[in-house]
Scaffold this motif. Sequence first.
Motif, PDB file in Angstrom:
ATOM      1  N   ASP A 242     175.176-104.679  50.153  1.00 22.92           N
ATOM      2  CA  ASP A 242     174.609-105.905  49.618  1.00 22.92           C
ATOM      3  C   ASP A 242     173.824-105.677  48.323  1.00 22.92           C
ATOM      4  N   VAL A 243     174.027-104.517  47.693  1.00 29.23           N
ATOM      5  CA  VAL A 243     173.274-104.192  46.482  1.00 29.23           C
ATOM      6  C   VAL A 243     174.203-103.885  45.312  1.00 29.23           C
ATOM      7  N   ALA A 244     174.008-104.572  44.205  1.00 28.95           N
ATOM      8  CA  ALA A 244     174.684-104.254  42.946  1.00 28.95           C
ATOM      9  C   ALA A 244     173.673-103.526  42.069  1.00 28.95           C
TER      10      ALA A 244
ATOM     11  N   ALA B 221     179.330-102.289  41.408  1.00 25.32           N
ATOM     12  CA  ALA B 221     179.364-102.616  42.834  1.00 25.32           C
ATOM     13  C   ALA B 221     178.769-101.434  43.595  1.00 25.32           C
ATOM     14  N   PRO B 222     178.596-101.550  44.908  1.00 30.64           N
ATOM     15  CA  PRO B 222     178.067-100.422  45.694  1.00 30.64           C
ATOM     16  C   PRO B 222     178.853 -99.143  45.453  1.00 30.64           C
ATOM     17  N   ASP B 223     178.117 -98.043  45.351  1.00 29.92           N
ATOM     18  CA  ASP B 223     178.708 -96.741  45.069  1.00 29.92           C
ATOM     19  C   ASP B 223     178.499 -95.824  46.267  1.00 29.92           C
ATOM     20  N   ARG B 224     179.547 -95.631  47.061  1.00 34.03           N
ATOM     21  CA  ARG B 224     179.443 -94.827  48.282  1.00 34.03           C
ATOM     22  C   ARG B 224     179.129 -93.364  47.988  1.00 34.03           C
ATOM     23  N   ASN B 225     179.433 -92.913  46.770  1.00 32.69           N
ATOM     24  CA  ASN B 225     179.221 -91.514  46.426  1.00 32.69           C
ATOM     25  C   ASN B 225     177.884 -91.251  45.739  1.00 32.69           C
ATOM     26  N   SER B 226     177.104 -92.294  45.540  1.00 26.65           N
ATOM     27  CA  SER B 226     175.830 -92.111  44.857  1.00 26.65           C
ATOM     28  C   SER B 226     174.833 -91.376  45.745  1.00 26.65           C
ATOM     29  N   PRO B 227     174.020 -90.488  45.175  1.00 32.27           N
ATOM     30  CA  PRO B 227     172.975 -89.832  45.957  1.00 32.27           C
ATOM     31  C   PRO B 227     171.819 -90.771  46.284  1.00 32.27           C
ATOM     32  N   CYS B 228     171.800 -91.919  45.611  1.00 31.75           N
ATOM     33  CA  CYS B 228     170.764 -92.927  45.867  1.00 31.75           C
ATOM     34  C   CYS B 228     171.218 -93.840  46.997  1.00 31.75           C
ATOM     35  N   GLU B 229     170.476 -93.868  48.090  1.00 32.15           N
ATOM     36  CA  GLU B 229     170.875 -94.664  49.254  1.00 32.15           C
ATOM     37  C   GLU B 229     170.959 -96.151  48.937  1.00 32.15           C
ATOM     38  N   LEU B 230     170.073 -96.643  48.086  1.00 33.97           N
ATOM     39  CA  LEU B 230     170.085 -98.069  47.759  1.00 33.97           C
ATOM     40  C   LEU B 230     171.382 -98.453  47.057  1.00 33.97           C
TER      41      LEU B 230
END
Length: 210
Positions: A106-108, A92-101
């Motif tokens: 709405d992105v898995a 699921a979306p990862d709020r801690n990821s350095p990748c904005e996408l």
Amino acid sequence: MSKHVQRVQSIKVAYVRRGVQPVDIRRFDPARDAFDELTDMLHRAFARLGAMGLDCTCVDQPVSVTRSRAMRGDCHVAVCDGQIIGTMTLEAPDRNSPCELYQRDDVASVRQIGIDPAWQNRGIGTLLLALADHWAATRGYAELALDTPYPAAHLIAFYRSQGFRIADTMRFEGKHYDSAILSRSAVASRALAAWSRRIELPRDVIACAA
């Protein structure tokens, strides 16, 4: 649409090519699957990238890292004759990821994806991505994203052949190469809609791919 985890049974895959045994795609089950076997398969799958000088995590990650990454999402495996021959983990979306996408609601994303070299070019990758699309779309996500080393032209070519586009380029912390961030619209497949029973996928879903 609800994003709660659904129970999914394994999918029976009947290959077009003669002599290829049936392959099951199912969730990784710690009760019968081993993380050390999964790790060994990932090492084999990423050996080519390691030989290219790309320090991908899966090239030599320990079992503990494989377990941690698999447990962060919904890990699936491709199994033939009791052996793991492919895998991917859907997140699921990862709020801690350095990748904005990867942060977007709405992105898995597809993580830790790999196919045993002996089983590449037989359609396993295409099948796993079809399942990933269905997983994402049925949970309300609009896009499916993943990353791969930019120098790995063969992988970028494969993902582009599957409808992915390069959305961004970035260098993850600790890596010595740039990664291409790719995405495509998530669409639920009719062939994968009947989760309550094993199904045989149509030939166009099982077309030969990496």
